[in-house]
Design an enzyme around this catalytic site. Structure first.
Site, mmCIF file in Angstrom:
data_model
loop_
_atom_site.group_PDB
_atom_site.id
_atom_site.type_symbol
_atom_site.label_atom_id
_atom_site.label_comp_id
_atom_site.label_asym_id
_atom_site.label_seq_id
_atom_site.Cartn_x
_atom_site.Cartn_y
_atom_site.Cartn_z
ATOM 1 N N LYS A 43 -1.127 -9.401 3.339
ATOM 2 C CA LYS A 43 -0.377 -8.843 4.464
ATOM 3 C C LYS A 43 -1.246 -7.839 5.211
ATOM 4 C CE LYS A 43 3.436 -6.013 3.973
ATOM 5 N NZ LYS A 43 2.967 -4.799 4.696
ATOM 6 N N GLU B 58 9.434 -3.802 10.517
ATOM 7 C CA GLU B 58 9.807 -2.529 9.899
ATOM 8 C C GLU B 58 10.346 -1.564 10.945
ATOM 9 O OE1 GLU B 58 7.041 -0.864 7.103
ATOM 10 O OE2 GLU B 58 7.922 1.125 7.218
ATOM 11 N N ASP C 65 -0.832 -6.187 0.106
ATOM 12 C CA ASP C 65 -1.253 -5.531 1.341
ATOM 13 C C ASP C 65 -2.768 -5.387 1.400
ATOM 14 O OD1 ASP C 65 1.001 -5.001 2.882
ATOM 15 O OD2 ASP C 65 1.314 -2.988 2.072
ATOM 16 N N ASP D 218 0.846 -1.199 0.000
ATOM 17 C CA ASP D 218 0.000 0.000 0.000
ATOM 18 C C ASP D 218 0.885 1.255 0.000
ATOM 19 O OD1 ASP D 218 0.892 -0.259 2.603
ATOM 20 O OD2 ASP D 218 -1.088 -0.039 3.533
HETATM 21 N N1 LIG Z 1 9.225 5.323 -0.528
HETATM 22 C C1 LIG Z 1 8.772 4.661 0.515
HETATM 23 N N2 LIG Z 1 9.593 3.818 1.149
HETATM 24 C C2 LIG Z 1 9.165 3.112 2.232
HETATM 25 O O1 LIG Z 1 9.968 2.329 2.788
HETATM 26 C C3 LIG Z 1 7.821 3.279 2.666
HETATM 27 C C4 LIG Z 1 6.993 4.150 1.951
HETATM 28 N N3 LIG Z 1 7.486 4.838 0.898
HETATM 29 N N4 LIG Z 1 5.688 4.302 2.280
HETATM 30 C C5 LIG Z 1 5.083 3.397 3.227
HETATM 31 C C6 LIG Z 1 6.019 3.126 4.301
HETATM 32 C C7 LIG Z 1 6.342 4.349 5.142
HETATM 33 N N5 LIG Z 1 7.687 4.076 5.515
HETATM 34 C C8 LIG Z 1 8.574 4.957 6.113
HETATM 35 C C9 LIG Z 1 8.533 6.290 5.812
HETATM 36 C C10 LIG Z 1 9.442 7.162 6.372
HETATM 37 C C11 LIG Z 1 10.385 6.692 7.268
HETATM 38 C C12 LIG Z 1 11.372 7.642 7.866
HETATM 39 O O2 LIG Z 1 11.349 8.810 7.593
HETATM 40 N N6 LIG Z 1 12.274 7.141 8.697
HETATM 41 C C13 LIG Z 1 13.367 7.930 9.261
HETATM 42 C C14 LIG Z 1 13.776 7.390 10.610
HETATM 43 C C15 LIG Z 1 12.997 8.022 11.708
HETATM 44 C C16 LIG Z 1 13.621 7.708 13.037
HETATM 45 O O3 LIG Z 1 14.862 7.762 13.150
HETATM 46 O O4 LIG Z 1 12.852 7.430 13.967
HETATM 47 C C17 LIG Z 1 14.576 7.804 8.334
HETATM 48 O O5 LIG Z 1 15.399 8.731 8.354
HETATM 49 O O6 LIG Z 1 14.682 6.799 7.618
HETATM 50 C C18 LIG Z 1 10.416 5.351 7.576
HETATM 51 C C19 LIG Z 1 9.500 4.486 6.982
HETATM 52 C C20 LIG Z 1 8.127 2.807 4.990
HETATM 53 N N7 LIG Z 1 7.322 2.650 3.813
HETATM 54 C C1 LIG Z 2 7.388 -1.479 2.980
HETATM 55 C C2 LIG Z 2 6.521 -2.682 2.842
HETATM 56 C C3 LIG Z 2 6.791 -3.702 3.885
HETATM 57 C C4 LIG Z 2 5.062 -2.303 2.778
HETATM 58 O O1 LIG Z 2 4.249 -2.618 3.618
HETATM 59 C C5 LIG Z 2 4.624 -1.504 1.627
HETATM 60 O O2 LIG Z 2 5.390 -1.336 0.660
HETATM 61 O O3 LIG Z 2 3.479 -1.030 1.663
HETATM 62 MG MG LIG Z 3 2.378 -1.621 3.374
#
Ligand SMILES: Nc1nc(=O)c2c([nH]1)NC[C@@H]1CN(c3ccc(C(=O)N[C@@H](CCC(=O)O)C(=O)O)cc3)CN21
Ligand SMILES: CC(C)C(=O)C(=O)O
Ligand SMILES: [Mg+2]
EC number: 2.1.2.11
Length: 274
Positions: free
Chosen positions: A123, A192, A94, A55
């Site tokens: 999922k 994740e 998903d 998703d």
């Molecule tokens: N392009 C993309 N990649 C992804 O992995 C992803 C999506 N979109 N959309 C759905 C979810 C949302 N996700 C995300 C989105 C942002 C972060 C993020 O900004 N993480 C920070 C860490 C934050 C912290 O340290 O607590 C980073 O810098 O990676 C993580 C997972 C993973 N998934």
């Molecule tokens: C990042 C993966 C695990 C997911 O749930 C998604 O792509 O939506």
């Molecule tokens: Mg997902």
């Protein structure tokens, strides 16, 4: 032996029991998302084991700022498109936000993702109330992939996309929930954005395979959003991802490099982990 690749036999289809065998054999499971038939064919040809219609398409395809606006119709449409591009990889889709909020809705939603969409597994995010849904689906022979840690459908409860399980209490909760989703009948678990040591402990303790994203190198497999690994995600790419197209001349080469890096334990490196 097969001069013409078109006459070579297709790689054997990846099955749910094989994922357990991979865990036993300590052979990494390679997974990536896809949203259409053309990319699905590229991913399949690169030898990826599990293709996830995530998703995340709400964010990377539709340009939304969360996954919540994605509907079941959107997921069915993209899952069916991806299915037509695959020959070997296992197809996981998903369940979108609220499409599994009750048993009845979950049966209807999983039925469409597997029937119209041709998914082999669905999922869903969370434990707690969702354990009953995992059990109900799995009793009806719907293979379920659970998803714990940073569950993006909970973004408004979390207040942002934040690493989960950094404090002891939340870490213990995630360990408990991992056991519970496995007992409820899940056949796979996505972890994740959790600390690598926590994901390693969960992977060791439970019998079902774990697939990490921002969860360190000790999971049984890895998954990335396709557009992150191709370096085309608009704005800031999550820290746990890597651009595998950088320095390579094709999408096929980038996908093979990702699969190789997962299988030989080069990816994720410490800088992609928490
Ligand atoms: N392009 C993309 N990649 C992804 O992995 C992803 C999506 N979109 N959309 C759905 C979810 C949302 N996700 C995300 C989105 C942002 C972060 C993020 O900004 N993480 C920070 C860490 C934050 C912290 O340290 O607590 C980073 O810098 O990676 C993580 C997972 C993973 N998934
Ligand atoms: C990042 C993966 C695990 C997911 O749930 C998604 O792509 O939506
Ligand atoms: Mg997902």
């Amino acid at each position: 032996m097969y001069a013409n690749p078109a006459t070579a036999p297709a790689r054997a289809a990846v099955t749910v029991p094989q994922l357990y065998a991979r865990k036993q054999a300590r052979e990494k499971i390679v997974s990536v998302t896809a949203y259409d038939a053309s990319f699905a064919a590229q991913v399949d040809a690169a030898g990826v084991d599990v293709v996830l219609v995530g998703d995340s398409l709400g964010m990377v395809v539709q340009g939304e700022s969360s996954t919540l606006p994605v509907t079941l119709d959107h997921m069915v449409y993209h899952t069916a498109a991806v299915s037509r591009g695959l020959t070997s990889a296992l197809l996981v889709a998903d369940l979108p936000f609220m499409s599994y909020a009750s048993r009845e809705r979950a049966f209807e939603s999983a039925g469409r993702l597997m029937g119209e969409g041709r998914a082999a597994m669905v999922k869903l995010e969370g434990a707690g109330w969702a354990l009953d849904i995992i059990q109900a689906l799995s009793e009806r022979d719907v293979p379920v992939c659970a998803h714990l840690g940073l569950t993006p459908q909970s973004v408004h409860k979390f207040g942002g996309y934040r690493v989960q399980g950094r404090d002891d209490e939340r870490a213990e909760e995630l360990v408990r929930e991992s056991h519970l989703v496995a007992e409820a009948g899940a056949d796979l678990l996505v972890l994740e954005c959790v600390p690598a040591a926590l994901a390693e402990r969960i992977t060791r303790e439970i019998a079902i395979p774990t697939i990490g994203i921002g969860a360190g190198v000790h999971c049984d497999g890895q998954v990335l959003v396709l557009y992150d690994l191709l370096g085309i995600t608009p704005g800031k790419r999550p820290r746990f991802s890597r651009d595998f197209l950088a320095g390579r001349d094709s999408i096929a080469a980038a996908l093979r490099a990702y699969a190789d890096a997962v299988r030989n334990g080069e990816f994720p490196a410490p800088e992609h982990s928490f």
